[in-house]
Design a protein around this motif. Structure first.
Motif, PDB file in Angstrom:
ATOM      1  N   LEU A  56     -36.600 -36.870  37.964  1.00 17.48           N
ATOM      2  CA  LEU A  56     -35.559 -35.788  38.631  1.00 17.48           C
ATOM      3  C   LEU A  56     -35.742 -35.827  40.204  1.00 17.48           C
ATOM      4  N   PHE A  57     -36.908 -35.844  40.788  1.00 18.98           N
ATOM      5  CA  PHE A  57     -37.103 -35.737  41.872  1.00 18.98           C
ATOM      6  C   PHE A  57     -36.672 -36.641  42.705  1.00 18.98           C
ATOM      7  N   ALA A  58     -37.027 -37.782  42.425  1.00 17.84           N
ATOM      8  CA  ALA A  58     -36.634 -39.011  43.131  1.00 17.84           C
ATOM      9  C   ALA A  58     -35.219 -39.270  43.029  1.00 17.84           C
ATOM     10  N   GLU A  59     -34.449 -38.904  41.879  1.00 17.48           N
ATOM     11  CA  GLU A  59     -32.913 -39.031  41.849  1.00 17.48           C
ATOM     12  C   GLU A  59     -32.379 -38.055  42.742  1.00 17.48           C
ATOM     13  N   ARG A  60     -33.059 -36.797  42.774  1.00 19.14           N
ATOM     14  CA  ARG A  60     -32.356 -35.914  43.767  1.00 19.14           C
ATOM     15  C   ARG A  60     -32.621 -36.409  45.206  1.00 19.14           C
ATOM     16  N   ALA A  61     -33.729 -37.034  45.563  1.00 26.46           N
ATOM     17  CA  ALA A  61     -33.845 -37.174  46.942  1.00 26.46           C
ATOM     18  C   ALA A  61     -32.908 -38.239  47.469  1.00 26.46           C
ATOM     19  N   ALA A  62     -32.563 -39.063  46.424  1.00 28.01           N
ATOM     20  CA  ALA A  62     -31.642 -40.329  46.630  1.00 28.01           C
ATOM     21  C   ALA A  62     -30.432 -39.778  46.876  1.00 28.01           C
ATOM     22  N   ARG A  63     -29.913 -39.022  46.272  1.00 31.65           N
ATOM     23  CA  ARG A  63     -28.571 -38.066  46.206  1.00 31.65           C
ATOM     24  C   ARG A  63     -28.411 -37.506  47.348  1.00 31.65           C
ATOM     25  N   LEU A  64     -29.504 -36.712  47.809  1.00 33.65           N
ATOM     26  CA  LEU A  64     -29.396 -36.061  49.164  1.00 33.65           C
ATOM     27  C   LEU A  64     -29.174 -36.870  50.164  1.00 33.65           C
ATOM     28  N   ARG A  65     -29.717 -38.073  50.253  1.00 30.30           N
ATOM     29  CA  ARG A  65     -29.801 -39.167  51.360  1.00 30.30           C
ATOM     30  C   ARG A  65     -28.381 -39.689  51.348  1.00 30.30           C
ATOM     31  N   GLN A  66     -27.694 -39.880  50.141  1.00 28.03           N
ATOM     32  CA  GLN A  66     -26.433 -40.352  50.104  1.00 28.03           C
ATOM     33  C   GLN A  66     -25.218 -39.378  50.565  1.00 28.03           C
ATOM     34  N   LEU A  67     -25.656 -38.095  50.294  1.00 30.71           N
ATOM     35  CA  LEU A  67     -24.850 -36.988  50.760  1.00 30.71           C
ATOM     36  C   LEU A  67     -24.967 -36.824  52.231  1.00 30.71           C
ATOM     37  N   ALA A  68     -25.991 -37.131  52.807  1.00 25.63           N
ATOM     38  CA  ALA A  68     -26.484 -37.016  54.278  1.00 25.63           C
ATOM     39  C   ALA A  68     -25.270 -37.801  55.266  1.00 25.63           C
ATOM     40  N   VAL A  69     -24.701 -38.981  54.486  1.00 27.50           N
ATOM     41  CA  VAL A  69     -24.022 -39.682  55.426  1.00 27.50           C
ATOM     42  C   VAL A  69     -22.688 -38.817  55.883  1.00 27.50           C
ATOM     43  N   ASP A  70     -22.341 -38.887  57.191  1.00 25.80           N
ATOM     44  CA  ASP A  70     -21.400 -38.094  57.806  1.00 25.80           C
ATOM     45  C   ASP A  70     -21.211 -36.807  57.384  1.00 25.80           C
ATOM     46  N   ASN A  71     -22.352 -36.266  57.038  1.00 26.96           N
ATOM     47  CA  ASN A  71     -22.261 -34.674  56.600  1.00 26.96           C
ATOM     48  C   ASN A  71     -22.588 -33.965  57.938  1.00 26.96           C
ATOM     49  N   PRO A  72     -22.006 -32.784  57.998  1.00 28.18           N
ATOM     50  CA  PRO A  72     -22.611 -31.887  59.345  1.00 28.18           C
ATOM     51  C   PRO A  72     -23.798 -31.538  59.289  1.00 28.18           C
ATOM     52  N   ILE A  73     -24.270 -31.309  58.025  1.00 25.24           N
ATOM     53  CA  ILE A  73     -25.885 -30.866  58.188  1.00 25.24           C
ATOM     54  C   ILE A  73     -26.694 -32.088  57.583  1.00 25.24           C
ATOM     55  N   ALA A  74     -26.353 -33.266  58.107  1.00 29.43           N
ATOM     56  CA  ALA A  74     -27.090 -34.498  57.712  1.00 29.43           C
ATOM     57  C   ALA A  74     -28.730 -34.339  57.968  1.00 29.43           C
ATOM     58  N   ASP A  75     -29.088 -33.901  59.109  1.00 27.66           N
ATOM     59  CA  ASP A  75     -30.478 -33.619  59.637  1.00 27.66           C
ATOM     60  C   ASP A  75     -31.050 -32.919  58.594  1.00 27.66           C
ATOM     61  N   TYR A  76     -30.408 -31.924  58.186  1.00 27.96           N
ATOM     62  CA  TYR A  76     -31.215 -30.789  57.299  1.00 27.96           C
ATOM     63  C   TYR A  76     -31.184 -31.643  55.781  1.00 27.96           C
ATOM     64  N   LEU A  77     -30.231 -32.429  55.337  1.00 27.06           N
ATOM     65  CA  LEU A  77     -30.375 -32.929  53.968  1.00 27.06           C
ATOM     66  C   LEU A  77     -31.493 -33.920  54.096  1.00 27.06           C
TER      67      LEU A  77
END
Length: 320
Positions: free
Chosen positions: A29-50
């Motif tokens: 669960l958490f490993a997949e969630r962390a990977a998804r957060l890093r994927q979503l961080a690309v070009d995201n306005p709140i990338a640093d927070y993600l």
């Protein structure tokens, strides 16, 4: 003599029936969630927070691996089943093991220098808190009472509590999870859904599940039904123009609330909590409407933190 079958027994007769409850798989669960957060961080306005939250989730993954919990009280669970109540309401059954998880996470985050330097004192403050004070803050967070002076601590405390609750939920048998009233709260821990998701794959394909922000259990709710007040009237979907329909805000005219809905048919990697966290722009746009978030993301409190007097007991609404 004929006997009236109960809902769970009716489902058991049909081998093609879809799962009513999806319990968390904590090993991934958490490993997949962390990977998804890093994927979503690309070009995201709140990338640093993600990316910052991804490190917290990494620490959750490490902490769950060594966590061993006592067996839940069978009598309490049986009583909950008999009365169609959540099995283990989180605020009433706060497992002391969450302190162990928090300390492990503090050690992991501190050793890896995962936090920005300005936040390092926050880890020290968390480590110095006594058990009773920690419990008091955790229970208030679970009850949606967030003191302004605890906003910075909230994501760490909720992350530690979430690990224990998810681990506890993962040990259950889905057949023992009762139908609850209202259906808008988690049947395991009584938490609120952080978002909902249209699943793909297996028997769950095409069905909508609410995702608990506390224990990460998912339970089925039919589509086009408000996940807050359960109304089927005035349900609409709003999204960001040009962003596709992989994630939208499901709004309800009856209670003027909204929750986000992720669609794995549009994005197979969609993860409810991570996708909700990464779509802050949609929340900002929704804030200009009459609709308000039905519940908060447990890892988002710090995103709205402001300088507060350390002695302030002002309560804030995390879903505002």
């Amino acid at each position: 003599m004929q006997r009236i079958l109960q809902p769970g027994e009716i489902e058991a007769l049909d081998n093609t029936s879809f799962p009513r409850v999806r319990l968390p798989q904590v090993a991934s669960l958490f490993a997949e969630r962390a990977a998804r957060l890093r994927q979503l961080a690309v070009d995201n306005p709140i990338a640093d927070y993600l990316l910052f939250v991804a490190k917290i989730v990494d620490a959750q993954h490490q902490a769950q691996a060594s966590l061993v919990l006592d067996t839940p009280d069978a009598a309490l669970m049986q009583r909950a089943q008999q009365h169609s109540m959540p099995l283990l309401p989180a605020a009433e059954h706060l497992d002391p093991a969450w302190h162990q998880v928090l300390e492990a996470m503090i050690e992991t985050l501190g050793a890896s220098n995962a936090l920005p330097e300005p936040l390092q004192p926050l880890l020290q403050e968390l480590a110095a808190l006594g058990v009773e004070e920690r419990n008091d803050i955790a229970i208030k967070l679970l009850q949606k009472e967030v003191a302004a002076r605890h906003v910075g601590m909230a994501p760490f405390i909720m992350a530690a509590v979430q690990v224990v609750l998810a681990k506890r939920a993962s040990s259950l048998d889905a057949r023992d999870v009762p139908y609850t009233d209202p259906a808008s709260i988690c049947p395991v821990c009584a938490g609120e859904p952080v978002a909902s998701v249209l699943r793909i794959g297996g028997q769950a394909a095409g069905h909508r599940y609410l995702h608990c922000g506390s224990c990460c259990t998912e339970w089925h709710m039919v589509r086009v039904k408000c996940s807050h007040c359960e109304s089927t009237k005035g349900i609409r979907y709003q999204g960001i123009e040009g962003a596709g329909d992989g994630l939208v805000a499901e709004t309800c005219d009856e209670c003027s609330s909204y929750r986000k809905l992720s669609n794995q048919e549009k994005d197979p990697l969609a993860e409810p909590l991570a996708d909700d966290l990464a779509s802050l722009t949609l929340d900002l746009l929704m804030s200009e409407t009459r609709f308000r978030r039905a519940s908060a993301n447990p890892l988002l409190y710090v995103a709205f933190a402001e300088e507060q007097d350390d002695d302030s007991d002002e309560l804030i609404d995390p879903a505002a």
